[in-house]
Design a protein around this motif. Structure first.
Motif, PDB file in Angstrom:
ATOM      1  N   UNK A 143       0.825  -1.210   0.000  1.00 54.02           N
ATOM      2  CA  UNK A 143       0.000   0.000   0.000  1.00 54.02           C
ATOM      3  C   UNK A 143       0.862   1.264   0.000  1.00 54.02           C
ATOM      4  N   UNK A 144       1.957   1.251   0.776  1.00 58.00           N
ATOM      5  CA  UNK A 144       2.855   2.414   0.855  1.00 58.00           C
ATOM      6  C   UNK A 144       4.062   2.171  -0.045  1.00 58.00           C
ATOM      7  N   UNK A 145       3.832   2.150  -1.344  1.00 54.07           N
ATOM      8  CA  UNK A 145       4.883   1.782  -2.301  1.00 54.07           C
ATOM      9  C   UNK A 145       6.070   2.750  -2.271  1.00 54.07           C
ATOM     10  N   UNK A 146       5.772   4.050  -2.190  1.00 51.72           N
ATOM     11  CA  UNK A 146       6.869   5.035  -2.229  1.00 51.72           C
ATOM     12  C   UNK A 146       7.802   4.870  -1.052  1.00 51.72           C
ATOM     13  N   UNK A 171      12.797   2.972   1.419  1.00 53.21           N
ATOM     14  CA  UNK A 171      13.468   2.177   2.470  1.00 53.21           C
ATOM     15  C   UNK A 171      14.375   1.126   1.844  1.00 53.21           C
ATOM     16  N   UNK A 172      13.880   0.450   0.799  1.00 48.09           N
ATOM     17  CA  UNK A 172      14.701  -0.552   0.110  1.00 48.09           C
ATOM     18  C   UNK A 172      15.951   0.093  -0.484  1.00 48.09           C
ATOM     19  N   UNK A 173      15.774   1.272  -1.105  1.00 51.68           N
ATOM     20  CA  UNK A 173      16.924   1.978  -1.681  1.00 51.68           C
ATOM     21  C   UNK A 173      17.923   2.334  -0.581  1.00 51.68           C
ATOM     22  N   UNK A 174      17.383   2.770   0.589  1.00 50.83           N
ATOM     23  CA  UNK A 174      18.266   3.099   1.703  1.00 50.83           C
ATOM     24  C   UNK A 174      19.081   1.904   2.161  1.00 50.83           C
ATOM     25  N   UNK A 175      18.438   0.737   2.267  1.00 47.19           N
ATOM     26  CA  UNK A 175      19.153  -0.478   2.690  1.00 47.19           C
ATOM     27  C   UNK A 175      20.152  -0.897   1.615  1.00 47.19           C
ATOM     28  N   UNK A 176      19.771  -0.746   0.341  1.00 51.80           N
ATOM     29  CA  UNK A 176      20.696  -1.070  -0.766  1.00 51.80           C
ATOM     30  C   UNK A 176      21.946  -0.195  -0.674  1.00 51.80           C
ATOM     31  N   UNK A 232      19.555  -6.488   0.493  1.00 51.19           N
ATOM     32  CA  UNK A 232      20.950  -6.858   0.785  1.00 51.19           C
ATOM     33  C   UNK A 232      21.660  -7.496  -0.414  1.00 51.19           C
ATOM     34  N   UNK A 233      21.053  -8.485  -1.114  1.00 49.00           N
ATOM     35  CA  UNK A 233      21.762  -9.038  -2.298  1.00 49.00           C
ATOM     36  C   UNK A 233      22.031  -7.986  -3.366  1.00 49.00           C
ATOM     37  N   UNK A 234      21.036  -7.091  -3.590  1.00 48.92           N
ATOM     38  CA  UNK A 234      21.229  -6.038  -4.601  1.00 48.92           C
ATOM     39  C   UNK A 234      22.351  -5.106  -4.157  1.00 48.92           C
ATOM     40  N   UNK A 283      27.788   8.593  -1.470  1.00 45.06           N
ATOM     41  CA  UNK A 283      26.924   7.506  -1.027  1.00 45.06           C
ATOM     42  C   UNK A 283      26.249   7.827   0.306  1.00 45.06           C
ATOM     43  N   UNK A 284      27.007   8.372   1.264  1.00 45.81           N
ATOM     44  CA  UNK A 284      26.405   8.761   2.536  1.00 45.81           C
ATOM     45  C   UNK A 284      25.347   9.846   2.307  1.00 45.81           C
ATOM     46  N   UNK A 285      25.668  10.786   1.407  1.00 46.04           N
ATOM     47  CA  UNK A 285      24.719  11.870   1.109  1.00 46.04           C
ATOM     48  C   UNK A 285      23.453  11.322   0.476  1.00 46.04           C
ATOM     49  N   UNK A 286      23.592  10.283  -0.366  1.00 49.32           N
ATOM     50  CA  UNK A 286      22.400   9.661  -0.959  1.00 49.32           C
ATOM     51  C   UNK A 286      21.525   9.023   0.119  1.00 49.32           C
ATOM     52  N   UNK A 287      22.188   8.367   1.094  1.00 51.14           N
ATOM     53  CA  UNK A 287      21.427   7.780   2.196  1.00 51.14           C
ATOM     54  C   UNK A 287      20.677   8.863   2.962  1.00 51.14           C
ATOM     55  N   UNK A 288      21.385   9.944   3.256  1.00 53.15           N
ATOM     56  CA  UNK A 288      20.770  11.051   3.993  1.00 53.15           C
ATOM     57  C   UNK A 288      19.661  11.689   3.172  1.00 53.15           C
ATOM     58  N   UNK A 289      19.905  11.865   1.871  1.00 56.15           N
ATOM     59  CA  UNK A 289      18.879  12.456   0.987  1.00 56.15           C
ATOM     60  C   UNK A 289      17.633  11.590   0.959  1.00 56.15           C
ATOM     61  N   UNK A 290      17.833  10.256   0.870  1.00 59.02           N
ATOM     62  CA  UNK A 290      16.686   9.338   0.893  1.00 59.02           C
ATOM     63  C   UNK A 290      15.941   9.468   2.213  1.00 59.02           C
ATOM     64  N   UNK A 291      16.703   9.607   3.289  1.00 61.14           N
ATOM     65  CA  UNK A 291      16.102   9.771   4.615  1.00 61.14           C
ATOM     66  C   UNK A 291      15.250  11.040   4.672  1.00 61.14           C
TER      67      UNK A 291
END
Length: 865
Positions: free
Chosen positions: A14-17, A22-27, A334-336, A745-753
């Protein structure tokens, strides 16, 4: 549990976005974990392989071992592989210029010797029997000029080979030479030189060893050396203690440090510590993202969890369902992330392989590449899974503490008093009603906003500190290059090997015709000396830094040099000086490069300063030379003045000296004036060099090496300065790639957050915005309110992050070696980039979120649950 698991999966769909973010953040987190851990391991293997390529893969070496002890050593269970050599003997040579190294030390190579010890042939081939020999390049470079031709490949040398004896005892291989020792049991032998090899590792042949190592085949005198590798090199100390013979043991120190041995120089432990620090840093950044995602998700479903509790769901079941959600997301991501991390660091190594290779010695062909370590990948995956689970556990524990009624009614989602959300009248006057509402919303949702501000703050701190560190390294190495000058190649003459300056000029004439050489100069420099002059001639800046007392005269360590006439004339032309004024032998005059850069100690530490020494308005002026080349009984330098044939008259200044002189002060004469100024008696107080510029320094250096070798000249003092400069630039480039790659990469994580938090918060406030619209607030007003909130996000993260980043930058500056090279500076450029980036990210997210609100129907939004 199946019902709860199904409910969890439906909530994710239901909450696809949010699920995707979250998946992108874990990746991204997994990619960073993988890149850091695999990158460190691959770097360790690269360094280890480069050492093996340079010196061989032996880990330890027993010297001066008899046949019986050799058998005991190689039978040890701890030994994995071994090779040996057997001493043939020592032969005295009279042509070595080193008084404490009068021997050739001949060793006979045993089976598999080349598998463990690197014999790097520079010329010729390996010996085939006991009548042939290969000699070390260190021997060739330390022969006097008359004897070099006798030790060329193809020549046969007659040696009297025996054993060293001192006071009735045989000294060990690396015991220093003693004038009272003698050779006994000598035998005459003719040996054909069939090759020249690079000097063996210092761990095999100490520099203090009185003989130059030479290698042959055949039988020896029964004195052995055993080279070995261990089954567990990381336990070198324990295993060699079991083997014994510790007094005869030496280690391949550099190689063992890559296995985690030898204390302070432990490369493996250093990498492990640095990697652990980065992993912890990534965990902190990742938890903030994943925690936010789960916190928002569970906040949305608080009412549903209350209903589930009311129909019998236990706290344990709800926690398990949250863990299930985290596990499902981790199982996908994690595999991705592992693949992305491996591909990313592998591609980086491939693109930088030439840069890494250029950091090694000229003949070292080791390449860096990704080395897959499955243990490291499993560790990275477990760390990422742990991070994900911890991020889910924190909001889950908060959720299960609420009773079913509290969860259904959601009475404690926001608990504020009117006093806490009160805003100043100034805010309303400046930003209007919309700004006031934005400020109130910020105050009543402090926890949610604080998390976003902290995430942005972390990003700011990381970017500024990492870029500052890179800037310090760049500045430090660039300043070093300035001090060295701009010549590409330098050749230094050992005055003991040449009969006269004229013989050195002949070598210079040969070298300046090497391939691709574009400029050349012959330089004679008076050594260990400087100049003194009247205080009135010095600049105020020089006196400020270098004259504690305003004495009548002061001194500067400005060297006196003589340049070949053609180049001297070119310097005069470039500085608008009449060169004819400096060739008068009855009244010799000099020009001075007056500008200098140096490191100076101040009360606040050390700093890099530039200054002029002599006052340009006081020309012409006279200076006096002095020399420091002796020590008194206390070990302090004893100053001695020396007289030249004429006074040192400075008649002009040269700011541009081309590639000859770096950022150092010196007095310059044309070489024609050398005999006029110096004359006899100064043979021990000068040395000569020649410097060159080149279109292709590699081809010029190789051609010069061949020219020197063909003409029986020493190649030991030929230096490729351009290669050193390129290495410094490559170090900066490699550092920047990894530093900014990590930042991105850290900035991407923060940006996603930030995107996840802000966009979700905005969408969760649909009813709030609908209420405001229903009482008259326009779409424009809503946008203004969101803009004000964006400003608060950016402003608070900047005013918090920038001071912390500056403090960390100063800390890095103080604990590093940069403090001795360059002054501390505030990274204004990095701060500006960070400020702009923060506001761009926040405003872009707000625009994206507010765009979705436009589609909302006000009545439907008010009715929605």
């Amino acid at each position: 549990m199946r019902v709860l698991f199904k409910y969890t999966r439906n909530a994710l769909k239901k909450s696809k976005t949010r699920t995707l973010v979250t998946i992108i953040g874990i990746i991204l987190s997994m990619a960073l974990f993988t890149a850091v851990i695999e990158g460190a391991f691959s770097g360790l293997i690269f360094y280890r392989n480069s050492i093996v390529e340079e010196y061989g893969k032996f880990q330890g070496f027993y010297s001066d071992i008899n046949k019986k002890d050799k058998k005991e050593i190689i039978k040890s269970d701890e030994i994995e592989s071994y090779a040996s050599w057997e001493e043939v003997g020592w032969a005295k040579i009279d042509s070595s210029i080193e008084e404490d190294k009068p021997y050739i030390h001949i060793e006979s190579m045993g089976k598999n010797f080349n598998d463990l010890v690197k014999v790097d042939l520079l010329e010729g081939r390996m010996p085939k029997d006991s009548s042939e020999i290969i000699i070390s390049d260190s021997l060739v470079s330390n022969l006097d000029s008359k004897s070099i031709a006798d030790f060329k490949v193809g020549k046969t040398i007659d040696l009297s080979i025996g054993q060293r004896l001192l006071n009735g005892n045989a000294p060990k291989m690396n015991d220093n030479f003693d004038a009272d020792e003698e050779l006994v049991d000598t035998k005459e032998k003719s040996l054909k030189i069939v090759g020249v090899f690079s000097r063996l590792s210092y761990d095999i042949e100490y520099f203090e060893c009185p003989g130059y190592t030479a290698l042959t085949l055949g039988e020896g005198n029964g004195n052995y050396g055993v080279f070995f590798t261990l089954k567990s090199p990381d336990k070198f100390v324990e295993m060699t203690e079991k083997i014994g013979y510790i007094d005869n043991l030496r280690s391949n120190g550099e190689l063992l440090r890559t296995y985690g041995n030898l204390g302070d120089g432990n490369i493996k432990k250093m990498l492990f510590g640095f990697t652990s620090f980065l992993v912890v840093f990534i965990v902190v950044g990742s938890v903030s993202l994943i925690y936010n995602s789960f916190s928002i998700s569970l906040s949305e479903r608080t009412k549903q969890y209350g209903i589930l509790k009311s129909i019998g769901a236990t706290k344990k079941q709800i926690v398990i369902s949250v863990f299930y959600e985290a596990f499902v997301l981790a199982l996908i991501a994690i595999p991705i992330g592992m693949i992305v991390g491996c591909v990313g660091i592998g591609t980086t190594f491939y693109l930088l392989k030439d840069a890494f290779k250029s950091l090694l010695s000229r003949n070292n062909n080791t390449e860096i590449y990704l080395v897959l370590n499955f243990s490291a990948l499993i560790i990275a995956a477990l760390v990422c899974l742990f991070t994900t689970m911890i991020s889910a556990l924190i909001p889950a524990l908060r959720t299960i503490k609420k009773s079913a009624i509290e969860s259904i009614r959601q009475v404690d989602d926001i608990k504020v008093s009117a006093k806490k959300v009160k805003t100043s009248k100034i805010t309303q006057k400046i930003f209007g009603f919309e700004g006031m509402m934005g400020a109130k919303n910020f105050k009543r949702n402090k926890k949610r906003y604080r998390t976003t501000v902290i995430s942005l703050c972390i990003s700011v701190v990381i970017f500024i500190t990492a870029s500052t560190f890179s800037a310090y390294v760049s500045s430090s190495l660039n300043e070093f290059n300035v001090m060295e000058g701009t010549a590409d190649i330098r050749y230094g003459f050992d005055n003991e090997l040449f009969e006269s300056i004229e013989s050195e000029r002949k070598v210079f004439d040969l070298l300046k015709n090497a391939k691709d050489v574009t400029g050349s100069a012959f330089v004679i420099e008076l050594s260990n000396q400087g100049i003194s002059f009247e205080t009135e001639y010095a600049t105020d800046e020089y006196l400020k830094y270098f004259s504690e007392e305003r004495a009548k005269s002061v001194k500067s360590y400005s060297q006196i040099i003589f340049l070949d006439d053609d180049y001297f004339k070119e310097i005069c032309k470039n500085n608008n000086l009449n060169y004819k004024d400096y060739f008068d032998k009855t009244n010799p005059k000099a020009i001075m490069h007056n500008h200098e850069t140096t490191i100076y100690q101040t009360d606040n530490g050390t700093k890099f300063i530039q200054y002029e020494i002599l006052d340009k308005n006081k020309l012409p002026l006279v200076v006096n030379p002095f020399v420091e080349n002796e020590y008194d009984e206390n070990g302090d330098i004893k100053e001695e003045s020396f007289e030249l044939k004429h006074n040192v008259n400075i008649n002009g200044f040269a700011d541009d000296c081309g590639f000859i002189i770096g950022d150092v002060a010196c007095v310059i004469y044309p070489s024609t004036m050398f005999d006029t100024m110096v004359g006899k008696g100064m043979e021990d107080n000068f040395y000569t060099t020649c410097v060159f510029t080149s279109e292709n320094h590699v081809s010029s250096y190789d051609d010069m090496t061949n020219i020197l070798t063909e003409n029986s000249y020493n190649t030991n003092t030929l230096n490729d300065l351009a290669q050193n400069g390129e290495s410094n630039k490559l170090i900066i480039f490699i550092l920047d790639v990894f530093a900014y790659g990590f930042i991105v990469l850290i900035s991407l994580i923060v940006t996603a957050n930030v995107f996840n938090t802000i966009s979700t918060n905005v969408l969760l406030r649909r009813r709030e915005f609908a209420m405001m619209k229903s009482v008259g607030m326009t779409e424009k007003g809503v946008r203004h309110m969101l803009y004000y909130e964006s400003f608060i996000y950016g402003f608070r993260s900047i005013i918090t992050g920038v001071p912390i980043a500056i403090l960390l930058s100063y800390y890095i500056y103080k604990i590093s070696n940069f403090a001795g090279d360059i002054p501390f500076f505030i990274p204004v450029e990095s701060i500006l980039i960070a400020v702009i980036s923060v506001f761009v990210v926040v405003f872009a997210t707000m625009l994206f979120s507010s765009g979705k609100l436009k589609k909302d129907n006000t009545i439907e939004a008010l009715r929605s649950e």
